[in-house]
Scaffold this motif. Sequence first.
Motif, PDB file in Angstrom:
ATOM      1  N   ASP A 191      -6.128   4.984   5.739  1.00 30.03           N
ATOM      2  CA  ASP A 191      -6.679   4.735   4.625  1.00 30.03           C
ATOM      3  C   ASP A 191      -8.206   5.431   5.466  1.00 30.03           C
ATOM      4  O   ASP A 191      -8.718   4.284   5.590  1.00 30.03           O
ATOM      5  CB  ASP A 191      -6.105   3.605   3.817  1.00 30.03           C
ATOM      6  CG  ASP A 191      -6.814   4.071   2.171  1.00 30.03           C
ATOM      7  OD1 ASP A 191      -8.109   4.670   2.572  1.00 30.03           O
ATOM      8  OD2 ASP A 191      -6.531   3.365   2.136  1.00 30.03           O
ATOM      9  N   MET A 206     -11.374   2.480   3.253  1.00 32.16           N
ATOM     10  CA  MET A 206     -11.396   1.335   3.908  1.00 32.16           C
ATOM     11  C   MET A 206     -11.661   0.579   4.880  1.00 32.16           C
ATOM     12  O   MET A 206     -11.276   0.053   5.554  1.00 32.16           O
ATOM     13  CB  MET A 206      -9.982   0.097   2.690  1.00 32.16           C
ATOM     14  CG  MET A 206     -10.659   0.781   2.040  1.00 32.16           C
ATOM     15  SD  MET A 206      -9.151  -0.719   0.752  1.00 32.16           S
ATOM     16  CE  MET A 206      -8.093   0.152   1.166  1.00 32.16           C
ATOM     17  N   LYS A 244      -0.514   9.267   7.872  1.00 39.76           N
ATOM     18  CA  LYS A 244      -1.913   9.030   6.611  1.00 39.76           C
ATOM     19  C   LYS A 244      -2.589   7.705   6.538  1.00 39.76           C
ATOM     20  O   LYS A 244      -2.177   6.833   6.775  1.00 39.76           O
ATOM     21  CB  LYS A 244      -0.891   9.555   5.221  1.00 39.76           C
ATOM     22  CG  LYS A 244      -0.987  10.794   4.693  1.00 39.76           C
ATOM     23  CD  LYS A 244      -0.051  10.951   3.646  1.00 39.76           C
ATOM     24  CE  LYS A 244       0.926  10.785   4.205  1.00 39.76           C
ATOM     25  NZ  LYS A 244       1.991  10.178   2.717  1.00 39.76           N
ATOM     26  N   ASN A 292      -6.344  -8.424   0.761  1.00 39.38           N
ATOM     27  CA  ASN A 292      -6.406  -7.506  -0.368  1.00 39.38           C
ATOM     28  C   ASN A 292      -7.828  -7.439  -2.086  1.00 39.38           C
ATOM     29  O   ASN A 292      -8.294  -8.567  -1.900  1.00 39.38           O
ATOM     30  CB  ASN A 292      -5.371  -7.576  -1.335  1.00 39.38           C
ATOM     31  CG  ASN A 292      -4.676  -6.450  -2.106  1.00 39.38           C
ATOM     32  OD1 ASN A 292      -5.881  -5.969  -2.592  1.00 39.38           O
ATOM     33  ND2 ASN A 292      -3.341  -6.603  -2.860  1.00 39.38           N
ATOM     34  N   ARG A 321       0.818  -1.006  -0.118  1.00 38.26           N
ATOM     35  CA  ARG A 321      -0.059   0.042  -0.210  1.00 38.26           C
ATOM     36  C   ARG A 321       0.657   0.780  -0.158  1.00 38.26           C
ATOM     37  O   ARG A 321       1.101   1.459   1.109  1.00 38.26           O
ATOM     38  CB  ARG A 321      -0.691  -0.383   1.620  1.00 38.26           C
ATOM     39  CG  ARG A 321      -1.864  -0.720   0.948  1.00 38.26           C
ATOM     40  CD  ARG A 321      -2.063  -1.484   2.760  1.00 38.26           C
ATOM     41  NE  ARG A 321      -3.118  -0.274   3.308  1.00 38.26           N
ATOM     42  CZ  ARG A 321      -4.231   0.149   3.933  1.00 38.26           C
ATOM     43  NH1 ARG A 321      -4.888  -0.712   2.768  1.00 38.26           N
ATOM     44  NH2 ARG A 321      -4.310   1.045   3.834  1.00 38.26           N
ATOM     45  N   ILE A 322       1.324   1.929  -1.088  1.00 39.97           N
ATOM     46  CA  ILE A 322       1.572   2.622  -0.848  1.00 39.97           C
ATOM     47  C   ILE A 322       1.358   3.758  -1.730  1.00 39.97           C
ATOM     48  O   ILE A 322       0.623   3.864  -2.807  1.00 39.97           O
ATOM     49  CB  ILE A 322       3.087   2.656  -2.368  1.00 39.97           C
ATOM     50  CG1 ILE A 322       4.223   1.541  -1.718  1.00 39.97           C
ATOM     51  CG2 ILE A 322       4.028   3.717  -2.376  1.00 39.97           C
ATOM     52  CD1 ILE A 322       5.299   1.286  -2.391  1.00 39.97           C
ATOM     53  N   ALA A 323       0.513   5.427  -1.601  1.00 38.44           N
ATOM     54  CA  ALA A 323      -0.108   6.255  -1.204  1.00 38.44           C
ATOM     55  C   ALA A 323       0.683   7.187  -2.703  1.00 38.44           C
ATOM     56  O   ALA A 323       1.960   6.771  -3.351  1.00 38.44           O
ATOM     57  CB  ALA A 323       0.224   7.407  -0.681  1.00 38.44           C
ATOM     58  N   THR A 325       1.320   2.559   3.584  1.00 39.09           N
ATOM     59  CA  THR A 325      -0.119   2.997   4.411  1.00 39.09           C
ATOM     60  C   THR A 325      -0.622   2.188   5.151  1.00 39.09           C
ATOM     61  O   THR A 325      -0.889   1.527   5.197  1.00 39.09           O
ATOM     62  CB  THR A 325      -1.429   3.659   3.117  1.00 39.09           C
ATOM     63  OG1 THR A 325      -0.250   4.407   1.840  1.00 39.09           O
ATOM     64  CG2 THR A 325      -2.503   4.069   3.663  1.00 39.09           C
ATOM     65  N   PRO A 326      -0.290   3.061   6.284  1.00 42.56           N
ATOM     66  CA  PRO A 326      -1.116   2.192   7.258  1.00 42.56           C
ATOM     67  C   PRO A 326      -2.884   1.692   7.562  1.00 42.56           C
ATOM     68  O   PRO A 326      -3.596   2.411   6.462  1.00 42.56           O
ATOM     69  CB  PRO A 326      -1.262   2.883   8.656  1.00 42.56           C
ATOM     70  CG  PRO A 326      -0.121   3.779   8.446  1.00 42.56           C
ATOM     71  CD  PRO A 326      -0.482   4.493   7.102  1.00 42.56           C
ATOM     72  N   PHE A 327      -3.032   1.364   8.146  1.00 50.38           N
ATOM     73  CA  PHE A 327      -5.069   1.128   7.834  1.00 50.38           C
ATOM     74  C   PHE A 327      -5.727   1.767   9.267  1.00 50.38           C
ATOM     75  O   PHE A 327      -5.408   1.871  10.327  1.00 50.38           O
ATOM     76  CB  PHE A 327      -4.559  -0.426   8.461  1.00 50.38           C
ATOM     77  CG  PHE A 327      -4.572  -1.354   7.260  1.00 50.38           C
ATOM     78  CD1 PHE A 327      -5.672  -1.808   6.104  1.00 50.38           C
ATOM     79  CD2 PHE A 327      -3.313  -1.858   7.002  1.00 50.38           C
ATOM     80  CE1 PHE A 327      -5.121  -2.519   4.928  1.00 50.38           C
ATOM     81  CE2 PHE A 327      -2.985  -2.664   5.557  1.00 50.38           C
ATOM     82  CZ  PHE A 327      -4.071  -2.880   4.951  1.00 50.38           C
TER      83      PHE A 327
END
Lengths: 378, 461
Positions: free
Chosen positions: B362, B365, B360, B379, A299-301, B331-333
């Motif tokens: 997300d 979701m 940041k 995923n 997961r890369i922005a 990106t963390p959850f």
Amino acid sequence: MEASEGKSKKPGASRLCCLCNQRRPVLKRPKTLQQICRECFYEVFEEEIHQVIVGNRLFKSGERVAIGASGGKDSTVLAYVLSELNRRHNYGLDLFLLSIDEGITGYRDDSLETVKRNEVQYGLPLQILSYKDLYGWTMDEIVKMIGLKNNCTFCGVFRRQALDRGAALLKVDKLVTGHNADDIAETVLLNILRGDIARLSRCTSITTGEDGPIPRCKPFKYTYEKEIVIYPSLLKLNFDTLTYDIRMLISRSWTTSPPNVSIYSPNAYRGFAREFIKDLERLRPRAILDIIKSGEDFRIATTTKMPEQGTCERCGYISSQKWCKACVLLEGLNRGLPKMGIGRARGGVNGDHKKETKKPPASAAKSLESKQCGSLDF
Amino acid sequence: MACNSSGCESGCYDREKENGRKIEESAVADGVKESVCVKCKCNEPMTFGDGGSDDGRFCAECFRNNVFGKFRLAVTSHAMITPSDNVLVAFSGGSSSRVALQFVHELQIKALKNYEASRDRSLPVFGVGVAFVDESAAYPALSTEMVDAVSWIRSTVTDLSPPAKDLHVVPIESVFGSDSIEARDRLVKLLDSVSDETGKEDLVLHLKMLSLQKVASENGYTRLVVGSCTSRLASHVLTATVKGRGYSLSADIQHVDARWKVPIVLPLRDCIWQEITRLCHLDGFDSLKTLELARHPQSGINDLVSSFVALLQEENPSRECTIVRTAAKLTPFYFNKIPETDDACVPLATQRRLKKFNLKYDGSMTTEAFCAICNGPINGSDSSDLNTFEERGESDALYAACCSSCRFQILPQDRSSLEQFGSSLPHHMTSQVNHHHKVNSQAYLREKIKDCLILDTEEAI
Ligand SMILES: [Zn+2]
Ligand SMILES: [Zn+2]
Ligand SMILES: [Zn+2]
Ligand SMILES: [Zn+2]
């Protein structure tokens, strides 16, 4: 794994190929450890690549496609398989081999015959471009000018751009390279180890540089190195000649110093990573595919995905500076100041430029450091 | 040792400043062996003889303060522990969790002192308990050591100064139910049906986490402290990568992991193994080495990765730091922070600090589906092919509710074994299967009618 339900698992069932159940198996397929026959190996090997090409829409009919040929096994097998698939499935591609000669001039007369033989045998024309064609300088001339000590800088920079410049010169639509699954898995790991999140997000893309002048793609993205080695060895064709011809051309041209990657004195961790992947593969063949999958799924922005990258004002190659590294080096050579642009030496075009834009002076050198030896660079 | 990045939140930053100062000094006193700590400039520096780059620079006290400082910064900047919390420390007997226990204990003593000193006594002092998971049912080789191990754990916990802490010794099979013989049977049956050694090892880890969660929620704890240090997490980054778990990786390596009923916090995330062992050496902490040795077979992917990381670390002492830093950029959850509902009891200063360290998230979701076995977020592209999966029985539902990594290395491949496997799973995991089915079919429906829906964002335009 999911596909291996039921039928393949009969122990000792008179040892037949577990795909066709007809012929005797001749090898354990490295990717899946299935025992399969020679015919089935060709079929799955080629079919998987075909599926990758179709599934990712790598090519459009009528495109002029250059296969970056280093003379190594990857690019040679790729050339063969691509031309086969092109015929079999009517891709409609204008395929040819593009080889870069980094060394002395005058090789062409000697090799003309070889090129012709390739055309006859594989239906694939071979185009060889020299550094002289691309840069106006041969590596030998550069070495004479600056001495052996600094020539890594030159060959690293020049080699990285050579295929792109050559492809541009020959007006191709796409450039394909023979990077295989092992290479890509290694690059994923290396980018994690060195903290390069921007490259980490890009390195698993099957096509790169789509917004640039010439997109590059990797049809062998999911193909195991071991299978690339097996493929020609099982083939009845005397396949080695093609590899041999290209390799001869390139090695002959290196009279002063060989274009060996080892001259870059790589960081130790690079070697560790390759060994690690080999160990992993022994333990669990699927690990190579899993690393690639991880690379795709990270997961890369999107903001980190596209670092700001300009183009060189001189040649149009991707560059974070006003002039790309190759153009800086060339300018130095042409002005008789060969040390220009090497290491942390300041001055020159980008040096002046830096004062205007407040870019850190060493940034060009630094990005070079992290890039060189990159297994995805030719 | 310090990460060479000013953006590192681990407190290496302070250290680097010190190192900078140190260089200036040593330029003056060239050749003379350091005789005072570079920080306090009065005590004698400690020499650990472990080959660390900063060995012999700090005195024992300054070294300790530095490591404790990283711990405290992690705790405060992520609101890991608030006054109203009841904290359960997962104590394996290893060095990291020993240090975690010690630091949480010290934090509690400080809070108690503040409480006694304050006039209104408005802020309560957080409670601390300790949990030890007895894995001998999963690793029979441990059985002989376990009796000694448990008494060692017990005396370590009771030897801590007051306030006294509850110790929960949890048999790993407890997640299968209260009847210990039947539970043991089910555990053995379950593990036997997993053919991949690494898969088996990982399944035990998942069960271990489940048992910790179980004991935490049954005893009213609000946080679970896990002592994973940077080095451990660096290995995790690579094992996750080579197992194809790239998507869920970012969930595992943040300071807070609140996907569980009792949120997990990792206060030692920014301390490296060398610091942990040095600290144990300083404080005279023992660890249960025999248990650590007997726990793992030396053959799987996990061990291969550990030795790879050790090799890398030897070559470059900041490598582990860099690996974790890379993964932290993923990106963390949404669950990688203490849930919003708790914000009311988070002091204002901490809230401000939280903002400063803002990650940041997300937010889009929040209906993440989790793997029934490893609890990793799944995923979307992996489960999309499952929506077309025709579900014919429970084993198919189980298959559909697992991430691709667990499907490969844990689930049995043939149908009858898979059914057997599913029936031996602990209740918590099977309930996840049903939940997953629900979430998944909702997501599927949404996907199907997506084109017809007007999204909020579109409306705004
Ligand atoms: Zn066959
Ligand atoms: Zn240029
Ligand atoms: Zn000191
Ligand atoms: Zn899973």
